[in-house]
Design a protein around this motif. Structure first.
Motif, mmCIF file in Angstrom:
data_model
loop_
_atom_site.group_PDB
_atom_site.id
_atom_site.type_symbol
_atom_site.label_atom_id
_atom_site.label_comp_id
_atom_site.label_asym_id
_atom_site.label_seq_id
_atom_site.Cartn_x
_atom_site.Cartn_y
_atom_site.Cartn_z
ATOM 1 N N GLU A 8 -15.810 -31.776 22.908
ATOM 2 C CA GLU A 8 -16.889 -31.692 21.867
ATOM 3 C C GLU A 8 -17.163 -31.985 21.333
ATOM 4 O OE1 GLU A 8 -15.331 -27.748 19.382
ATOM 5 O OE2 GLU A 8 -15.143 -26.873 20.650
ATOM 6 N N GLY A 9 -17.517 -33.323 22.031
ATOM 7 C CA GLY A 9 -18.375 -34.247 21.466
ATOM 8 C C GLY A 9 -17.514 -35.142 20.368
ATOM 9 N N THR A 10 -16.557 -34.897 20.463
ATOM 10 C CA THR A 10 -15.048 -36.022 19.675
ATOM 11 C C THR A 10 -14.539 -37.009 20.410
ATOM 12 O OG1 THR A 10 -13.383 -35.027 19.012
ATOM 13 C CG2 THR A 10 -15.396 -34.328 17.834
ATOM 14 N N TYR A 11 -13.634 -37.380 19.289
ATOM 15 C CA TYR A 11 -12.615 -38.445 20.099
ATOM 16 C C TYR A 11 -11.615 -37.559 20.350
ATOM 17 C CZ TYR A 11 -16.102 -42.668 20.434
ATOM 18 O OH TYR A 11 -16.829 -43.386 20.602
ATOM 19 N N GLN A 12 -11.147 -36.722 19.567
ATOM 20 C CA GLN A 12 -9.523 -35.707 19.948
ATOM 21 C C GLN A 12 -9.678 -35.016 20.916
ATOM 22 O OE1 GLN A 12 -12.098 -35.768 16.599
ATOM 23 N NE2 GLN A 12 -10.436 -37.705 16.165
ATOM 24 N N SER A 13 -9.394 -34.257 21.121
ATOM 25 C CA SER A 13 -8.768 -33.759 21.899
ATOM 26 C C SER A 13 -9.047 -31.986 22.554
ATOM 27 C CB SER A 13 -7.235 -34.277 23.216
ATOM 28 O OG SER A 13 -7.456 -36.122 23.314
ATOM 29 N N GLN A 14 -8.841 -31.561 23.742
ATOM 30 C CA GLN A 14 -8.848 -29.843 22.834
ATOM 31 C C GLN A 14 -8.527 -29.199 24.710
ATOM 32 O OE1 GLN A 14 -10.652 -27.256 20.519
ATOM 33 N NE2 GLN A 14 -11.834 -26.520 22.599
ATOM 34 N N ALA A 15 -7.831 -27.867 25.563
ATOM 35 C CA ALA A 15 -7.745 -28.042 26.529
ATOM 36 C C ALA A 15 -7.780 -26.021 26.576
ATOM 37 C CB ALA A 15 -5.734 -28.435 27.607
ATOM 38 N N THR A 16 -8.245 -25.231 27.441
ATOM 39 C CA THR A 16 -7.816 -23.724 27.387
ATOM 40 C C THR A 16 -6.998 -23.436 28.734
ATOM 41 O OG1 THR A 16 -9.803 -23.461 25.923
ATOM 42 C CG2 THR A 16 -8.881 -21.486 27.082
ATOM 43 N N PHE A 17 -5.991 -23.235 28.861
ATOM 44 C CA PHE A 17 -6.086 -22.962 30.126
ATOM 45 C C PHE A 17 -4.966 -20.749 29.975
ATOM 46 C CE2 PHE A 17 -2.672 -24.781 27.268
ATOM 47 C CZ PHE A 17 -1.730 -24.345 27.487
ATOM 48 N N THR A 18 -4.914 -20.488 31.550
ATOM 49 C CA THR A 18 -4.086 -19.338 32.039
ATOM 50 C C THR A 18 -3.001 -18.823 31.077
ATOM 51 O OG1 THR A 18 -6.564 -18.893 33.173
ATOM 52 C CG2 THR A 18 -4.225 -17.623 33.387
ATOM 53 N N VAL A 19 -2.220 -18.579 30.674
ATOM 54 C CA VAL A 19 -0.777 -18.372 30.134
ATOM 55 C C VAL A 19 -0.376 -16.560 30.385
ATOM 56 C CG1 VAL A 19 -0.931 -19.774 28.625
ATOM 57 C CG2 VAL A 19 -1.213 -17.569 28.224
ATOM 58 N N VAL A 20 0.897 -17.210 30.825
ATOM 59 C CA VAL A 20 1.838 -15.416 30.903
ATOM 60 C C VAL A 20 2.289 -15.121 29.863
ATOM 61 C CG1 VAL A 20 2.855 -13.979 32.226
ATOM 62 C CG2 VAL A 20 1.258 -15.431 33.376
ATOM 63 N N ALA A 21 2.164 -14.252 29.221
ATOM 64 C CA ALA A 21 3.492 -13.697 27.606
ATOM 65 C C ALA A 21 4.767 -14.139 28.117
ATOM 66 C CB ALA A 21 3.265 -12.741 27.525
ATOM 67 N N GLY A 22 5.692 -14.992 27.775
ATOM 68 C CA GLY A 22 7.004 -15.630 27.604
ATOM 69 C C GLY A 22 7.202 -16.842 28.815
ATOM 70 N N GLY A 23 5.602 -17.023 29.078
ATOM 71 C CA GLY A 23 5.920 -18.566 29.939
ATOM 72 C C GLY A 23 5.799 -19.711 29.232
ATOM 73 N N LYS A 24 6.785 -20.689 29.943
ATOM 74 C CA LYS A 24 6.879 -22.316 29.407
ATOM 75 C C LYS A 24 5.790 -23.010 29.591
ATOM 76 C CE LYS A 24 11.670 -20.662 27.437
ATOM 77 N NZ LYS A 24 11.077 -20.232 25.924
#
Length: 820
Positions: A511-527
């Protein structure tokens, strides 16, 4: 008119009947676990233990016994009864797929039931998926003739839509509350149906006193129902029910008062009369004696310790908690973090009573037998205990302290370690990853951290978290707002043996910053393992945010759950586990994954409108893919990384047990639930007869060709709305001699016939679906033990009874088919 040959055959059959009567009863054929008789639901099935031998683990009985293997016809509760037998019986049931039941697999053992000397057991079952061993014998050395009855309750209703958190497994924990709001408008029914069968919500109440507790729904805006059960187990029985109430105090609302014990848990079920739903309020109060201060003596509240000398403890008012591997009396617990790599000694010498001591690897409650390092009663000529074991610096060890038998008292514990001293703990390494779920603005600091890991995303000082997803959908991990140039990585699972295929995402700037972000698919209870560091060697302070958004696919699908090596993980899956001298090396080539990325097929069958028009059984569960994406029941149908399959919670269409004697034709039953009548349907079945991991073959046998495409386009038409039980055409079965006994079978219901699959001639094409998927229907895969026995005790003429008429028909068949 009797046709030629029939009269002579009838005479031979009559002679056979007389011969059997003259020579006495048949020999007992199921008096050992190697050959239990397969049964379903039965009524007054006659048996005898006279002449039987004892065989088994001796956990319930040790006299003459016989064995049955029961396959449940429903998901619910089954009752096995010996009532009406002529001798003093004993009965045991085990959840055991093999033939060597252990005490952990025992469901129940019963001697006398309903005021008689006969036995009966009721237990929870799952339709077709599990088989249960039934042991029938007598009290002591008693033997005799008896009758066996097995019944199974009504199958469970269809699975609810994605969880609304209103089921018992997600019961809300509460204490004393006043006018706590609830809403059953969008709830579903979940539970034993002992008090209500409409939409309900659940609470777990921990009593604040010993005295009278009152649960009240007065003030709710609809006609309510209320039940209270002893304990917090989500399978309460009639014996657990404290009370059930509909109307109280001249209203349509509910209230119950019951004797409570401080600290004990009680399940509360809240619903409505009939199918009524609405908004309401629940109030819970307790009047009685306030509890003493919590003793915190259970494993979950184990006291954290390091090296200590004569640390006082007292088990006088303690209770028992734990696996019972070393002791079963009152006990207290500690978690020891080793201060060195070397020999650690835990000593209770100097205690004032006869002690017991156990040490386990790790800090998980509850430990298993494999976790136990040692168990000690007496040492050095005293009644106190001591253990010395090899410790690793920084590792945790559970310590259980109790007494011999039920002895309690005051004592002292000393712990010391001799070896190499560790450096000051940084607690920033992967092995000490902090466990968390969704968080908001959680502060962190990598200033004094060190680097730990394989450097797949970063090589700077880093810290680690183990994230457990609370929903199935998309999770977003964000470091936005941190005070330095960050790096972020996310991995599948929380194991620290990381490889490149474990890496889900690596992000530097977002998002135009020097910080990080990630979005990913998960399953309830998954680690999921989260690694946080900085660009280059940068360190600093930051904030961590994690959120999870439940997602339901715009087009939820139904897929199978047989193992498939053409998966999105690129892992070879095995079709069959090791069995005797047969290793688990059969690669699975069943077409289950719809889109493996190759674009060539064979394609696993995918049903786009599963459950909307017609389905197998009552239940369907949606998936976006067999091995990835979202999944309604919370786990992928197949899990290539762990080589695990058969995880679809909606497989309930086939009626078990199934009889597939080798070289003989037989049928089996299945059920179809029609939502839109008038739809033409086709059913196809595939069986891996030769156990080679696919459904492609045709086996040549003395009885003829046996195709693995066992049922070929059975046409169903004009089925009425609702559930209809159907029978397949006759199937010629085959099993390899001295081969694997379990069998993979696929059944597909669709609105079009199967015409060779998506990739004819390609390995693994049998059982595949069209490239565009099926529009409606369902596919179910089963991994089961078929009944391969060939018994004359069968209902050959299909009249529902086994009698001399069946023997006549069997004799006729024998004369027609056997050599003269």
């Amino acid at each position: 008119m009797m046709m030629c040959g029939q009269k002579s055959r009838l005479l031979l059959a009559c002679l056979l009947v007389l011969l059997l009567g003259a020579t006495g009863a048949f020999a007992i054929h199921n008096d050992n676990r190697g050959g239990p008789e397969h049964v379903g639901d039965v009524t007054d099935l006659h048996f005898t233990t006279i002449g039987a031998h004892f065989d088994g683990p001796g956990l319930c009985m040790n006299g003459p016994n016989i064995w049955y293997r029961y396959t449940a016809s429903c998901t619910g509760q089954a009752t096995v009864s010996l009532l009406g037998s002529s001798f003093d019986t004993m009965l045991a049931v085990y959840d055991c797929p093999g033939y060597n039941p252990t005490i952990d697999q025992m469901i129940g053992c019963n001697d006398d039931a309903e005021g008689s000397y006969q036995s009966q057991l009721t237990f929870d079952v799952v339709a077709g998926r599990n088989t249960y061993l039934i042991e029938v014998g007598g009290y002591g050395t008693n033997a005799g003739a008896g009758v066996l009855n097995i019944t199974c309750g009504t199958p469970e209703p269809p699975s609810p839509p994605p969880a609304t958190k209103d089921d018992c497994a997600h019961a809300t924990s509460v204490g004393d509350v006043t006018d706590l709001a609830f809403d059953t408008t969008n709830a579903t029914f979940d539970g034993p149906g002992l008090c209500m069968t409409g939409p309900n919500v659940w609470y777990v109440y921990t009593a604040s006193c010993t005295g009278e507790a009152t649960v009240s729904l007065l003030g709710s805006d609809y006609d309510t129902m209320l039940a209270v059960y002893n304990g917090a187990d989500c399978n309460p029985t009639a014996g657990d029910m404290i009370g059930c109430n509909d109307d109280v105090a001249g209203s349509y609302q509910s209230e119950l008062t019951f004797d409570a014990t401080s600290g004990q848990q009680y399940l509360i079920e809240v619903g409505g009369y009939g199918s009524a739903t609405g908004q309401g309020v629940i109030s819970i109060s307790c009047e009685g004696t306030e509890p003493p201060p919590a003793t915190k003596d259970d494993c979950a509240h184990a006291t954290l310790v390091g090296d200590v000398t004569d640390l006082a403890f007292d088990t006088t008012n303690a209770t028992f908690d734990g696996p019972g591997l070393c002791m079963t009396g009152p006990n207290v617990w500690y978690i020891y973090t080793a201060s060195c790599t070397g020999e650690a000694t835990v000593s209770l010498l100097g205690s004032a009573y006869d002690t017991m001591l156990a040490v386990y690897n790790g800090g998980d409650c509850y430990p298993t037998a494999g976790d136990m390092i040692g168990c000690n009663d007496d040492v050095a000529g005293s009644y106190q205990s001591e253990l010395t074991f090899d410790a690793t610096s920084g590792q945790q060890y559970l310590i259980e302290v109790g007494g011999y038998g039920s002895a309690t008292g005051q004592g002292v514990i000393s712990i010391s370690c001799e070896g190499t001293e560790p450096p000051p703990a940084a607690k920033d390494d992967c092995a000490h990853a902090t466990a968390l779920s969704e968080v908001k603005d959680l502060a962190f600091d990598t200033t004094n951290a060190t680097f730990d890991g394989l450097g797949l995303c970063m090589t700077s000082p880093n810290i680690w978290y183990c994230y457990t997803a609370s929903c199935s959908g998309e999770a977003t991990v964000s470091l936005l707002g941190s005070a330095y140039d960050t790096m972020l990585a996310v991995y599948n699972g929380c194991g620290c043996d990381l490889k490149s295929e474990n890496l889900i995402v690596c992000n530097d700037d977002a998002e135009g910053t020097y910080q990080s972000q990630a979005t990913f698919t998960v399953v309830a209870g998954g680690k999921y393992l989260i690694e946080i560091g900085g660009y280059g060697s940068q360190t600093g302070e930051g904030v961590l945010n994690i959120r999870c958004e439940q997602q339901i696919p715009s087009e939820p699908f139904d897929l199978g759950d047989a193992p498939d090596s053409s998966n999105n993980r690129g892992r070879t899956m095995t079709a069959y586990p090791a069995q005797g001298f047969l290793p688990a090396i059969v690669p699975a080539r069943f077409p289950t994954v719809y889109d493996d990325g190759s674009g060539t097929g064979p394609y696993g069958p995918l049903h786009r409108r599963a459950g909307e028009v017609a389905c197998l059984g009552l239940t369907t569960t949606w998936e976006t893919e067999a091995d990835s994406g979202q999944d309604q029941d919370g786990q992928f149908n197949i899990q290539p990384r762990s080589d695990s399959a058969d995880h679809d919670g909606g497989d309930d269409g086939v009626v078990f047990p199934i009889s597939f004697p080798s070289g003989r034709r037989s049928t089996f039953d299945y059920s179809v639930n029609v939502i839109e009548p008038g739809t033409d349907l086709w059913v196809n079945v595939w069986c891996d007869w030769n156990r080679d991991g696919d459904w492609d073959d045709v086996i040549d046998t003395p009885q003829g060709s046996v195709p693995e495409w066992a049922v070929q386009n059975q046409f169903l038409f004009d089925l009425p709305a609702g559930l209809t039980r159907l029978t397949t055409p006759a199937v010629l079965a085959w099993h390899p001699a001295d081969g694997r006994t379990r069998l993979w079978m696929r059944i597909t219901l669709s609105a079009q016939p199967w015409k060779g699959g998506s990739n004819p001639g390609e390995e693994g094409n049998g059982g595949s679906g069209p490239e565009g998927g099926y529009e409606i229907g369902e596919t179910e895969d089963y991994f089961f033990f078929p009944d391969t026995s060939q018994s004359v005790c069968q209902d050959f003429n299909g009249d529902g009874e086994i009698n001399t008429e069946d023997l006549v028909l069997f004799t006729t068949m024998w004369l027609d088919n056997c050599p003269n």
